[in-house]
Design a protein around this motif. Sequence first.
Motif, short mmCIF file in Angstrom:
data_model
loop_
_atom_site.label_atom_id
_atom_site.label_comp_id
_atom_site.label_asym_id
_atom_site.label_seq_id
_atom_site.Cartn_x
_atom_site.Cartn_y
_atom_site.Cartn_z
N PRO A 1 -38.13 -36.01 -5.70
CA PRO A 1 -37.10 -34.65 -5.82
C PRO A 1 -38.22 -33.45 -6.27
O PRO A 1 -37.93 -32.16 -6.22
CB PRO A 1 -35.93 -34.83 -6.87
CG PRO A 1 -35.74 -36.23 -6.83
CD PRO A 1 -36.99 -36.85 -6.38
N HIS A 2 -39.21 -33.78 -7.02
CA HIS A 2 -39.96 -32.75 -7.65
C HIS A 2 -41.36 -32.39 -6.87
O HIS A 2 -42.22 -31.48 -7.01
CB HIS A 2 -40.60 -33.16 -9.17
CG HIS A 2 -39.31 -33.64 -10.11
ND1 HIS A 2 -38.45 -32.64 -10.68
CD2 HIS A 2 -38.98 -34.69 -10.22
CE1 HIS A 2 -37.68 -33.19 -11.38
NE2 HIS A 2 -37.82 -34.55 -11.35
N GLY A 3 -41.45 -33.39 -6.01
CA GLY A 3 -42.79 -32.96 -4.93
C GLY A 3 -43.47 -34.54 -4.88
O GLY A 3 -42.97 -35.55 -5.20
N GLU A 4 -44.45 -34.35 -4.09
CA GLU A 4 -45.36 -35.42 -3.82
C GLU A 4 -45.96 -36.20 -4.76
O GLU A 4 -46.95 -35.51 -5.80
CB GLU A 4 -46.25 -35.23 -2.51
CG GLU A 4 -45.27 -34.94 -1.24
CD GLU A 4 -46.28 -34.80 -0.09
OE1 GLU A 4 -47.46 -34.92 0.09
OE2 GLU A 4 -45.73 -34.86 1.21
N VAL A 5 -46.19 -37.53 -4.97
CA VAL A 5 -46.74 -38.18 -5.92
C VAL A 5 -47.56 -39.13 -5.28
O VAL A 5 -47.14 -40.14 -4.40
CB VAL A 5 -45.73 -38.72 -7.06
CG1 VAL A 5 -46.84 -39.50 -8.06
CG2 VAL A 5 -44.99 -37.54 -7.72
N ASP B 1 -52.51 -35.01 -6.50
CA ASP B 1 -52.05 -34.91 -7.85
C ASP B 1 -50.50 -34.71 -8.12
O ASP B 1 -50.04 -33.59 -7.07
CB ASP B 1 -53.01 -34.15 -8.76
CG ASP B 1 -54.09 -34.53 -9.33
OD1 ASP B 1 -54.98 -33.99 -9.56
OD2 ASP B 1 -54.22 -35.81 -9.18
N PRO B 2 -49.76 -35.25 -8.81
CA PRO B 2 -50.09 -36.29 -9.88
C PRO B 2 -50.43 -37.45 -9.14
O PRO B 2 -50.11 -37.82 -8.00
CB PRO B 2 -48.87 -36.24 -10.84
CG PRO B 2 -48.23 -35.12 -10.48
CD PRO B 2 -48.50 -34.65 -9.23
N LEU B 3 -51.04 -38.52 -9.76
CA LEU B 3 -51.17 -39.80 -9.24
C LEU B 3 -50.92 -40.86 -10.32
O LEU B 3 -50.87 -40.63 -11.68
CB LEU B 3 -52.83 -40.00 -9.20
CG LEU B 3 -53.34 -41.15 -8.63
CD1 LEU B 3 -54.72 -40.94 -7.71
CD2 LEU B 3 -53.70 -42.20 -9.60
N ILE B 4 -50.22 -41.88 -9.79
CA ILE B 4 -49.75 -43.16 -10.65
C ILE B 4 -50.33 -44.30 -10.09
O ILE B 4 -50.46 -44.48 -9.01
CB ILE B 4 -48.14 -43.17 -10.67
CG1 ILE B 4 -47.69 -41.74 -10.94
CG2 ILE B 4 -47.83 -44.32 -11.58
CD1 ILE B 4 -46.13 -41.81 -10.73
N LEU B 5 -50.82 -45.00 -11.07
CA LEU B 5 -51.63 -46.20 -10.89
C LEU B 5 -50.57 -47.26 -11.35
O LEU B 5 -50.49 -47.33 -12.76
CB LEU B 5 -53.07 -46.46 -11.27
CG LEU B 5 -53.74 -47.90 -11.35
CD1 LEU B 5 -53.72 -48.26 -9.78
CD2 LEU B 5 -55.05 -47.69 -12.13
N LEU B 6 -50.18 -48.26 -10.86
CA LEU B 6 -49.51 -49.60 -11.48
C LEU B 6 -50.29 -50.81 -10.92
O LEU B 6 -50.60 -50.87 -9.64
CB LEU B 6 -48.04 -49.44 -10.74
CG LEU B 6 -47.35 -48.28 -11.09
CD1 LEU B 6 -46.93 -47.65 -9.70
CD2 LEU B 6 -45.88 -48.46 -11.37
N GLY B 7 -50.31 -51.77 -11.80
CA GLY B 7 -51.16 -52.86 -11.47
C GLY B 7 -51.26 -53.84 -12.48
O GLY B 7 -51.15 -53.49 -13.57
N ASP B 8 -51.58 -55.05 -12.18
CA ASP B 8 -52.17 -56.21 -12.87
C ASP B 8 -53.69 -55.88 -12.93
O ASP B 8 -54.22 -56.42 -11.88
CB ASP B 8 -51.68 -57.53 -12.58
CG ASP B 8 -52.22 -58.63 -13.39
OD1 ASP B 8 -52.90 -58.46 -14.47
OD2 ASP B 8 -52.12 -59.85 -12.94
N LEU B 9 -54.23 -55.35 -13.68
CA LEU B 9 -55.63 -55.00 -13.98
C LEU B 9 -56.36 -55.96 -14.64
O LEU B 9 -57.77 -56.01 -14.65
CB LEU B 9 -55.98 -53.90 -14.38
CG LEU B 9 -55.40 -52.19 -13.73
CD1 LEU B 9 -55.62 -51.07 -14.55
CD2 LEU B 9 -55.06 -52.33 -12.31
N ASN B 10 -55.81 -57.22 -14.97
CA ASN B 10 -56.54 -58.45 -15.82
C ASN B 10 -57.46 -57.71 -16.79
O ASN B 10 -58.50 -58.13 -17.01
CB ASN B 10 -57.13 -59.07 -14.60
CG ASN B 10 -56.09 -60.35 -14.22
OD1 ASN B 10 -55.67 -60.91 -14.80
ND2 ASN B 10 -56.12 -60.45 -12.98
N SER B 11 -56.97 -56.39 -17.31
CA SER B 11 -57.78 -55.84 -18.47
C SER B 11 -56.84 -55.06 -19.33
O SER B 11 -55.86 -54.44 -18.96
CB SER B 11 -58.67 -54.99 -17.61
OG SER B 11 -59.68 -54.18 -18.47
N THR B 12 -57.31 -54.76 -20.36
CA THR B 12 -56.69 -53.95 -21.51
C THR B 12 -57.44 -52.79 -21.44
O THR B 12 -58.52 -52.50 -20.82
CB THR B 12 -56.73 -54.50 -22.91
OG1 THR B 12 -57.99 -54.40 -23.49
CG2 THR B 12 -56.38 -55.94 -22.95
#
Length: 345
Positions: A214-218, A258-269
Motif C-alpha cells: 500500500p505504500h509503494g513498491e519494494v 529501493d527500499p529493498l528487503i533481503l530474507l534468507g538463511d545466509l548460513n552466516s551471522t
Amino acid sequence: MRGTANRSGAGRVGKQWSWRWPWRWQGSWSGRGRVLAGLAVLLASLLVFHGAVPDTAGRPGSLLETFLPWLGLAVPVLLALALLRRSAVAACAVLLPAAAWLGLFGAFLLPGDDRTPGLLAVQHNVSDENPDPAGTARALAATRADLIALEELTPAAAPAFEAVLAPEYPYHAVEGTVGLWSKHPLAQVRPVDIRPTGVGEGWNRGLRATARTPHGEVAVYVAHLPSVRLAPTHGFGSVRRDESAALLGAAIAAERTDPLILLGDLNSTVDDRGLDPVAAQMDPPSRDFAFSWPAALPVARIDQVMTRAAAVTRIRALPATGSDHLPVAAHIRWHGPGPGSEPRQ
C-alpha cells in the motif's frame, strides 16, 4: 615477662586482623594474577579487533565472528578466578573485556522497538526433513506477517504450504527450493543465480520479486546460501558460502529499486566477515540476538532479515516448528515517507 606479654599481644592482634579481613587483595604483578590479567586483555582484544584475526586456512576469523557474542561467557569466569586468586590486577583487567562486550552487544539487552512496523516480515528455513509442513505453515500464517520467505521448500512439501497459506497470502512465487508468500501483489519475479563454482544448474536458491505494498513498491530478495562445515582437519569450511555471498552482494548492488528487503538463511551471522559482500550493501542490522539455529539449543542467528533504504527496528525468534531452525520475525520501518519514491541512479 613483659616482652613475652607484648609478643603474645602482637600475635593476637595479627590474628584478629587476619580474621576480620580474609580477602586481602594481592596487588602485585606476579603469579596467576598476571596470567589472568593477560587472558582478560587477550579476550578484550579478540572482541574489539576480531577483524584482525586472519581468515587463512580453516577460516579462523569467520569461526570466531560466528560465535562472537559467546565470548562474553568468559568474563564472569575470569572474574571468579580473579576473586579466588584475590588479585586486584586481574579483577581490574576483567573490566576490559566486560566493557568491550557491552560496547558490542549491550544494546541487544535493551527492550526492542514495539511500535507498529511499516511492514512485518518472517523468514524461515522450513527444513527438507520437516515432518509437519502443514503445521509449520499454520504457525507462520498465525504471525499475520506481510511477507513470509521460506527455504528448503521441497516439491513434496510445497503443496501443503500453498494450501495453508493461500487464504491469507494469495500471492506467492517459488524458484527452486526458495519461496515467497505475500499479502500484497508480486511482480517482476525472477531467479537470482547465486550458484558457487562447480554447482549444477538445478541448484536454485535465490529469487527476486517486487512487492506492491500500500505504500509503494519494494524489492524483495529471498536467498539460501550454502551450508558451512566445521571439521577438525579442515576447520571452518565456508568457501562456497562466501562465493555465493559475493554473487548475492553483486546482485543487490545492481538492484535499482529501493527500499529493498533481503530474507534468507545466509548460513552466516551479521558479524561474520564472510557476509561482508552482502552486509556492505545494506543498512545496519537490528540490535537483537534472536538466535535461530539450531532450534533445540539456538546459539547463532543465521536466518537474516536485512534492508536497504529501510530499517529493521526489531527482530525476534519465534517458537519452534518442525524445522531445525527457528523462524524469525522482523519489524521494518521506512526511512522516509514510504517505499517507491525514487529508483537508485
